[in-house]
Design an enzyme around this catalytic site. Structure first.
Site, PDB file in Angstrom:
ATOM      1  N   VAL A 164      67.959   5.232  22.389  1.00 48.95           N
ATOM      2  CA  VAL A 164      67.208   4.096  22.928  1.00 48.95           C
ATOM      3  C   VAL A 164      65.738   4.197  22.545  1.00 48.95           C
ATOM      4  CG1 VAL A 164      66.439   2.932  25.034  1.00 48.95           C
ATOM      5  CG2 VAL A 164      68.813   3.688  24.826  1.00 48.95           C
ATOM      6  N   ASP A 188      58.877  13.708  23.139  1.00 53.20           N
ATOM      7  CA  ASP A 188      60.231  14.159  23.471  1.00 53.20           C
ATOM      8  C   ASP A 188      60.240  15.682  23.562  1.00 53.20           C
ATOM      9  OD1 ASP A 188      63.228  12.830  23.386  1.00 53.20           O
ATOM     10  OD2 ASP A 188      63.245  14.922  22.712  1.00 53.20           O
ATOM     11  N   LYS A 216      62.601  16.491  16.471  1.00 52.77           N
ATOM     12  CA  LYS A 216      63.240  15.170  16.353  1.00 52.77           C
ATOM     13  C   LYS A 216      62.183  14.071  16.411  1.00 52.77           C
ATOM     14  CE  LYS A 216      66.509  11.896  16.897  1.00 52.77           C
ATOM     15  NZ  LYS A 216      65.786  10.733  17.402  1.00 52.77           N
ATOM     16  N   GLY A 235      66.246  10.682  29.777  1.00 51.16           N
ATOM     17  CA  GLY A 235      67.247  10.884  30.814  1.00 51.16           C
ATOM     18  C   GLY A 235      68.624  11.008  30.218  1.00 51.16           C
ATOM     19  N   GLN A 239      74.501   7.128  29.684  1.00 53.45           N
ATOM     20  CA  GLN A 239      75.749   6.746  30.339  1.00 53.45           C
ATOM     21  C   GLN A 239      76.936   7.079  29.449  1.00 53.45           C
ATOM     22  OE1 GLN A 239      75.569   2.696  31.590  1.00 53.45           O
ATOM     23  NE2 GLN A 239      77.634   2.645  32.428  1.00 53.45           N
ATOM     24  N   ARG A 299      76.141   3.054  35.883  1.00 51.19           N
ATOM     25  CA  ARG A 299      74.720   3.380  35.827  1.00 51.19           C
ATOM     26  C   ARG A 299      74.298   4.162  37.066  1.00 51.19           C
ATOM     27  NH1 ARG A 299      75.528  -1.842  34.011  1.00 51.19           N
ATOM     28  NH2 ARG A 299      74.870  -2.262  31.868  1.00 51.19           N
ATOM     29  N   SER A 321      65.096   3.819  31.548  1.00 56.90           N
ATOM     30  CA  SER A 321      66.169   4.750  31.911  1.00 56.90           C
ATOM     31  C   SER A 321      66.992   4.200  33.071  1.00 56.90           C
ATOM     32  CB  SER A 321      65.574   6.104  32.313  1.00 56.90           C
ATOM     33  OG  SER A 321      64.667   6.580  31.347  1.00 56.90           O
ATOM     34  N   SER A 358      63.012  -2.544  32.987  1.00 56.72           N
ATOM     35  CA  SER A 358      63.550  -3.491  31.998  1.00 56.72           C
ATOM     36  C   SER A 358      64.579  -4.424  32.616  1.00 56.72           C
ATOM     37  CB  SER A 358      64.156  -2.738  30.810  1.00 56.72           C
ATOM     38  OG  SER A 358      65.116  -1.786  31.247  1.00 56.72           O
ATOM     39  N   ASP A 417      70.737  -8.354  30.149  1.00 51.74           N
ATOM     40  CA  ASP A 417      71.893  -9.041  30.719  1.00 51.74           C
ATOM     41  C   ASP A 417      71.742 -10.557  30.583  1.00 51.74           C
ATOM     42  OD1 ASP A 417      73.196  -6.623  32.498  1.00 51.74           O
ATOM     43  OD2 ASP A 417      71.016  -6.577  32.501  1.00 51.74           O
ATOM     44  N   THR A 418      70.511 -11.046  30.806  1.00 55.20           N
ATOM     45  CA  THR A 418      70.240 -12.473  30.649  1.00 55.20           C
ATOM     46  C   THR A 418      70.480 -12.909  29.213  1.00 55.20           C
ATOM     47  OG1 THR A 418      68.663 -12.547  32.485  1.00 55.20           O
ATOM     48  CG2 THR A 418      68.429 -14.227  30.779  1.00 55.20           C
ATOM     49  N   ARG A 467      72.484 -11.445  27.102  1.00 53.68           N
ATOM     50  CA  ARG A 467      73.929 -11.395  26.874  1.00 53.68           C
ATOM     51  C   ARG A 467      74.623 -12.657  27.392  1.00 53.68           C
ATOM     52  NH1 ARG A 467      74.454  -5.074  28.775  1.00 53.68           N
ATOM     53  NH2 ARG A 467      74.462  -4.145  26.681  1.00 53.68           N
ATOM     54  N   HIS A 491      70.645  -4.265  37.837  1.00 51.66           N
ATOM     55  CA  HIS A 491      71.103  -4.098  36.456  1.00 51.66           C
ATOM     56  C   HIS A 491      72.341  -3.209  36.536  1.00 51.66           C
ATOM     57  CE1 HIS A 491      71.366  -3.460  32.222  1.00 51.66           C
ATOM     58  NE2 HIS A 491      71.032  -2.177  32.290  1.00 51.66           N
TER      59      HIS A 491
END
Length: 319
Positions: free
Chosen positions: A14, A35, A40, A80, A83, A89, A121, A145, A150-151, A153, A177
């Site tokens: 992400v 990170d 990385k 974090g 999933q 979640r 996260s 976020s 979702d909206t 989608r 969410h």
């Protein structure tokens, strides 16, 4: 805004997708990646920097420790546990609450009067609440976020079903969410027509009904589970959703987005002291205000139920 600097905490699928998406856009001119896996993060920064000559506007891209958060107008937290197939979640709460608490301690010295913290996260509503409580800055400057993705989608699902450009579909997904999210059909428009009018004039002739639209929403709720089952995680569309929020902030757009925000007293006191996604006006100061569409009674009940389920889980944060 000046400076247009973004710090991203977490360089997994992400975080790195967000960095790359912001690099391709025009809203940001400096990206800092932080990170625990320093190699990385450094590798991603070097990789993206190699493409500077292909960009219409070159960016400064760096990787390093939390000190890179200094001067960032927006700090985006993606770090974090991710999933896994079969997980909700909410299942991530105990794993990620401790991680989020430690991140708050690390970024605290770099929070300025106009710094905005954007939590990505999961579970985003609960972790946004945790950041708000532990960081102690105005709630308008701690944003989740939320259901922005979702909206999108739902807009896409409706557009594919109706054969209409998704940019001409206007709707909201609000609430958690997660599994208790709510589609606001009462505020949905397709090509300027109310959903009821559009359904009557265009869907009925195809043998479809409002029940069919509920099936579309179920696909939206299940979308992340399907993608996780097939490829392990979601990140491309999440990155685009974050880019949209970042653009609204840095360009002071006053855009209406279904971000997760703090509610002090909604629905006549039925929802208090929690983070939940609602239509919000977002600008350079964060969340300017919450909009309150004329929800149907069924939608109100569902939003309240979604909020109360989140409120119950706040107790597990031990704040």
């Amino acid at each position: 805004m000046d400076p247009r600097k973004i710090a991203i905490i977490g360089d997994g699928f992400v975080g790195s997708s967000i960095a790359y998406t912001l690099m391709l856009g025009h809203a940001v001119n400096e990206i800092a990646i932080v990170d625990l896996n320093a190699d990385k993060a450094e590798g991603d920064a070097l990789d993206m920097a190699d493409g500077q000559s292909f960009l219409s506007v070159p960016k400064v891209i760096k990787a390093g420790g939390y000190e890179l958060c200094a001067g960032a107008h927006i700090i985006i937290i993606t770090a974090g546990a991710s999933q896994k197939p079969g997980e909700t979640r909410i299942d991530l709460l105990h794993k990620n609450a401790a991680i989020m608490s430690s991140i708050v301690d690390e970024i605290r010295p770099y929070i300025e009067d106009d710094t905005i913290v954007l939590v990505v996260s999961n579970p985003v509503d609960l972790l946004s609440y945790l950041v708000y409580r532990k960081l102690g800055i105005p709630s308008s400057r701690v944003i989740g976020s939320g259901t922005v993705l979702d909206t999108s989608r739902l807009k896409t699902a409706i557009s594919l079903d109706a054969h209409v450009d998704p940019r001409n579909v206007h709707t909201f997904v609000v609430g958690e969410h997660g599994d208790s999210e709510v589609a606001v059909w009462s505020a949905t428009q397709v090509g300027g027509l109310s959903l009821i009018d559009y359904s009557a004039k265009h869907l009925k002739s195809k043998g479809k009904s409002m029940a069919h639209l509920a099936d579309l929403h179920k696909k939206v709720k299940d979308a992340a589970y399907v993608i996780i089952q097939k490829k392990g995680s979601t990140y491309y569309a999440v990155a685009l959703a974050v880019q949209r929020i970042v653009s609204a902030i840095l360009n002071d757009e006053n855009s209406v987005l279904t971000v997760s925000t703090y509610v002090e007293d909604e629905f006549h006191g039925l929802l208090q002291d929690l983070y939940i996604s609602l239509p919000c006006v977002v600008n350079s100061h964060g969340v300017r205000e919450i909009l309150r569409p004329d929800y149907s009674e069924e939608e109100k009940s569902a939003i309240i139920e979604s909020g109360l389920s989140l409120k119950e889980k706040i107790k597990d944060l031990n704040l």
